[in-house]
Design an enzyme around this catalytic site. Sequence first.
Site, PDB file in Angstrom:
ATOM      1  N   ASP A   1      42.084  62.864  53.309  1.00 22.97           N
ATOM      2  CA  ASP A   1      43.281  62.438  52.614  1.00 22.97           C
ATOM      3  C   ASP A   1      43.437  60.918  52.694  1.00 22.97           C
ATOM      4  OD1 ASP A   1      45.702  63.213  51.231  1.00 22.97           O
ATOM      5  OD2 ASP A   1      46.778  62.604  53.033  1.00 22.97           O
TER       6      ASP A   1
ATOM      7  N   GLU B   1      39.769  61.592  48.760  1.00 19.04           N
ATOM      8  CA  GLU B   1      41.029  61.631  48.014  1.00 19.04           C
ATOM      9  C   GLU B   1      41.350  60.200  47.606  1.00 19.04           C
ATOM     10  OE1 GLU B   1      44.441  60.596  47.090  1.00 19.04           O
ATOM     11  OE2 GLU B   1      45.013  61.071  49.160  1.00 19.04           O
TER      12      GLU B   1
ATOM     13  N   ASP C   1      50.648  67.927  46.110  1.00 23.36           N
ATOM     14  CA  ASP C   1      51.750  66.978  45.952  1.00 23.36           C
ATOM     15  C   ASP C   1      52.345  66.986  44.546  1.00 23.36           C
ATOM     16  OD1 ASP C   1      51.932  65.920  48.515  1.00 23.36           O
ATOM     17  OD2 ASP C   1      50.419  64.389  48.146  1.00 23.36           O
TER      18      ASP C   1
END
Length: 504
Positions: free
Chosen positions: A297, A344, A396
Amino acid sequence: MRRAGILLHPTSLPGPFGIGDLGSATDAFLDWAAVAGATVWQVLPLGPVGERSHSPYDGISAFAGNPLLISPERLVVDGLLSPSALDEAPGFAAERVDYPAVRAWKERLLEEAWQRFRRHGTSATRERLRAFAADTRRAPWLADWELFCALKRRYDGAPWNAWPSALARREPAALAEAREELTAETGFHRFVQFLFFSQWARVHGTASRRGLRILGDVPIYVAHDSADVWAHRELFDLDEDGRPQHVAGVPPDYFCPAGQRWGNPLYRWDRMASDGYEWWVSRLRGNLELTDLVRIDHFRAFAAYWEVPADQPDARAGRWAPGPGLPFFAALRRGVGGLPIVAEDLGVITSDVEALRDTVGLPGMRVLQFAFDEDNSSHLPHRHRARSVVYTGTHDNDTTGGWYATLSREARARFRDYLGSRGQEPHWDLVRAACTSAAELAVLPLQDLLGLGSTARMNRPGEVKGNWEWRLLPDQLTGVAPRLRRLLEVSGRLPKPVPEDDSP
């Protein structure tokens, strides 16, 4: 090889115990995914979550597993609970996770399993627990974790930097005394981790036998009040009292005009570099014991990260600071033996971030919900590279159904013109666009396959309450698998059959 995957966190699986777990519902989902033609299952971070946000991206350990995922059914199968223990489960809601209620019940259940094990545990299970704790790959972090948990309970949940100074600073005599006094408590937390890792190993094996690889998720940061920061405070940007001097976040972006102040302590990359980034190497190794590959991430922070003074209420006062760059990934490659990583690379992406990703050789991400806000967006399918992973949306994002309902007139027109759609099934329009993309891997959130609206959204960035709660209902998958399988077939994403061995 072209593949397709399903994004679904285990907490979202159905079942009677208030939260998805590693029992029969996981097996049923894996069976369904294999029938639908998927070959990847993407999960969110599997670590224990804090009691405030319940976010898997605000973990209190970078190595431990989440006790809330332990299956009560499997504890009965293993003889660690009586069947009657499950009859006493509260009447949990089926469609949302009530974290406080689930946590209270699960903790009582695990304590009951621990006491039963202490009284009646078989010699074989005791030996497996002993071997689990002695494994050199996990013994160091496990010792820190179990003592951290025992001390958290002793001090009524206070953050570690509010404990007595000798313990907060990890003075050896104070740690030794605490371990001796808290032997039963640390033993319980060791046992709970043994249960999680044993159950997850079973799930991982089940997925592998069905031809599914598991794509895990590694948050770049950990929570300040975590076992990792307490055990390795020298690796984090803290003052003498153990408080963060700067915290993580991102500048204003698509999701939040004021930016996001995450609050996680930042790394001291200079100190991490001095031992070859050993903490990160161990972390990646540990995650790859659980999954087949991982998404890291907030990849952009390895090039440069947003540094927010800890005394600021939001992220607007932050600044960019240089990340560890190529030497970090060289150390990971040497330590792990490869880089089975998805980057990401969303957010404020600059040329240095792209150069780092490409030099390291990692696939990046494309998100179709970002493709229609402007002309010729890099997220449009015709601009995708093979070395990438395409999503309709991520954890998200809103669900595609919820997202489409709020599109501007201009964006909706671009969507329809580009996809040749009337917008009657926007979720399947994006699923089809993802599957026909040039990207090697297409990952489809289960909510989008089902056409669910905003009530099924997993996370709203910048909001603390109401996230990570969505759960699948038992009958919602009916009829979806054949349609998805056909789409994967025509887009070249079905697994190729293994030729039969005709040798004598």
